[in-house]
Enzyme design. Sequence first.
Site, PDB file in Angstrom:
ATOM      1  NE  ARG A 166     -40.555   3.107 -72.938  1.00 36.66           N
ATOM      2  CZ  ARG A 166     -40.173   3.406 -73.922  1.00 36.66           C
ATOM      3  NH1 ARG A 166     -41.412   3.508 -73.961  1.00 36.66           N
ATOM      4  NH2 ARG A 166     -40.126   2.431 -75.103  1.00 36.66           N
ATOM      5  CE  LYS A 184     -48.090  15.383 -53.585  1.00 37.93           C
ATOM      6  NZ  LYS A 184     -48.732  16.245 -54.283  1.00 37.93           N
ATOM      7  CE1 TYR A 189     -46.847  19.996 -56.353  1.00 39.82           C
ATOM      8  CE2 TYR A 189     -46.174  19.425 -58.333  1.00 39.82           C
ATOM      9  CZ  TYR A 189     -46.066  19.235 -56.959  1.00 39.82           C
ATOM     10  OH  TYR A 189     -45.249  19.045 -56.229  1.00 39.82           O
ATOM     11  CG  ASP A 196     -54.781  18.239 -59.745  1.00 37.34           C
ATOM     12  OD1 ASP A 196     -55.197  17.424 -59.385  1.00 37.34           O
ATOM     13  OD2 ASP A 196     -53.389  18.789 -59.768  1.00 37.34           O
TER      14      ASP A 196
HETATM   15  C1  LIG Z   1     -48.247  16.337 -55.885  1.00 35.12           C
HETATM   16  C2  LIG Z   1     -49.207  17.170 -56.297  1.00 35.12           C
HETATM   17  C3  LIG Z   1     -48.794  17.413 -57.527  1.00 35.12           C
HETATM   18  C4  LIG Z   1     -47.707  17.101 -58.259  1.00 35.12           C
HETATM   19  O1  LIG Z   1     -47.695  15.621 -57.747  1.00 35.12           O
HETATM   20  P1  LIG Z   1     -45.821  14.764 -57.747  1.00 35.12           P
HETATM   21  O2  LIG Z   1     -46.614  13.441 -57.393  1.00 35.12           O
HETATM   22  O3  LIG Z   1     -45.712  15.267 -56.768  1.00 35.12           O
HETATM   23  O4  LIG Z   1     -45.273  14.578 -58.989  1.00 35.12           O
HETATM   24  C5  LIG Z   1     -50.154  18.006 -58.959  1.00 35.12           C
HETATM   25  N1  LIG Z   1     -51.194  18.126 -58.523  1.00 35.12           N
HETATM   26  C6  LIG Z   1     -51.195  18.287 -57.696  1.00 35.12           C
HETATM   27  C7  LIG Z   1     -52.317  19.171 -56.746  1.00 35.12           C
HETATM   28  C8  LIG Z   1     -50.369  18.023 -56.052  1.00 35.12           C
HETATM   29  O5  LIG Z   1     -50.942  18.108 -54.775  1.00 35.12           O
END
Ligand SMILES: *Cc1c(COP(=O)(O)O)cnc(C)c1O
Length: 393
Positions: free
Chosen positions: A58, A208, A111, A183
Site C-alpha cells: 500500500r 482510458k 467527470y 484532469d
Molecule cells: C473515467 C474518468 C475519470 C475517473 O476514472 P476511473 O478510472 O473510472 O475512476 C476521471 N476523469 C475523467 C475525465 C474520466 O474520463
Amino acid sequence: MKTKDKGFNTKLIHAGAFEDEFGSATVPIYQTSTFKFKNAQHGADCFSGKSDGYIYTRIGNPTIRAFEQNIAELENGYDGIATSSGMGAISSVFFALLDAGSHIVSSDAVYGPARGILEQDFSRFNVEASFVNTSHIENIIKAIKPNTKVLYIETPANPTMDITDIAACSEIAKKYNLVLVVDNTFSSPYLQKPLNLGADVVLHSITKFINGHADIVGGVIVTKTMELYKKIRHCMVYMGCNMDPTQAFMVIRGVKTLGIRIERAQENAMKVAQFLQNHPKIEWLRYPGLETHPQYALAKKQMNGPGSMMSFGLKGGFEAGRKLMDNVHLALLAVSLGGVETLIQHPASMTHAAVSKENKLKAGITDDLVRYSVGIEDVEDIIEDLRQALDKI
Ligand SMILES: *Cc1c(COP(=O)(O)O)cnc(C)c1O
C-alpha cells in the site's frame, strides 16, 4: 538508460526503466503484500526514511514504482503517485488540498463523480465548491473567494469537449495563491502537458488512453513540486487508494504504444468528424480538430493534436440518439473511452446521471448529447457502421 533528453516515444518505452539482477527486459510483477527487512535496524531505517527499501505494497512496490517514474517523466513533473482508479487520484488530491471551511472552483463539465464527491461528500466536511464554465476565464475570477484553495479544471471537458486555457488558469492560480489541478485524461501527455503550461498537479484516469486497452481501471497523479508530492502521497497511502502490482504491470505494457495509438485514433477521428459534420441527420458536432469548435484556436495552441473524442447531437434529439446507439454494431455501447475500440454512450443517462438535470443543462450536457470515442479500427469500417445506423433513423 537516461531518457530526459530523448523524444516522447522513446520515453514511453524506456523512461523509469527497471533493472533487476536477471536483466529482465520487462518489469516483473512483484505480487507481494509485504517485504522482508534484512534485520531490525533495516526495518527501522525503512520506516524512518533513512533507507528507501520497500515496506508494504500500500505504501510502495517496485512494479508500481516503475510506472510512477515513467509517467512522472512523461508529464515532466517531480514524481508520480499511482492509484487504484481515476477517482482514487481525484479523491486523494481533494483530500490532501481541501481543508474544512475551504472552497474550490471547478469546471462545470467534469467527470460526473468528480463533481458528485464535492457536492455530496466534501460538502459534509464544510468544503464549498463552485462550478463554472472555465472556458471563460472571467467566470473563474468571479467565483474566487477569500477561502478558495484549489482551481480544478478538465480540458477538453467530459463530455462537452469545452477547452480551458491552462496557461491563463495558471496566471490566476499564482495571483490568488491557488493550487491548479488539471484532469488530463482526455488528452494524455502525448497531446497536452499541463505542468509545462503552469499547472501544479496533473491527474489521469489511466483506465482510458494511458492504458488504452479497456482491461484495467487505474489512476495516477503527477505533481510539479516535492511538497505537493509528499502531501498527496500521504493522503493516498492513508486512504488506501493504491494501485495493485498487476495493474501496474498492465499499464506499463499499455503506455508503451500510447503514441502510435493516439496518432491512429486521431487520424480516424478527423475522418469521422468530417463525415458526421456533413451528414444531414447531425444537428451539431463538437470536435477540437474542426474550425467549428468554439475554442479551435486555443486547442491548436495548447494541444499537440485534437485527439479522438467528440460529442454530437442528432436532429431528432435524444430519441434519434437512442436509435443510433441501438443500431451501431462495431462501436460498443459502453462508458469509458480512449481504448483501441470505438465506444459510444449517452452521458445524460449514463456517465453524468448523478448530476442534477439543472446542473447538466447549465454545464452544456444536453439530453441529445452523444459521446463518441474513436478507436484504431479501419476508419472505413467505423464510418460505415455510423452510416448504416444513421440510415435507420
Ligand atoms: C473515467 C474518468 C475519470 C475517473 O476514472 P476511473 O478510472 O473510472 O475512476 C476521471 N476523469 C475523467 C475525465 C474520466 O474520463
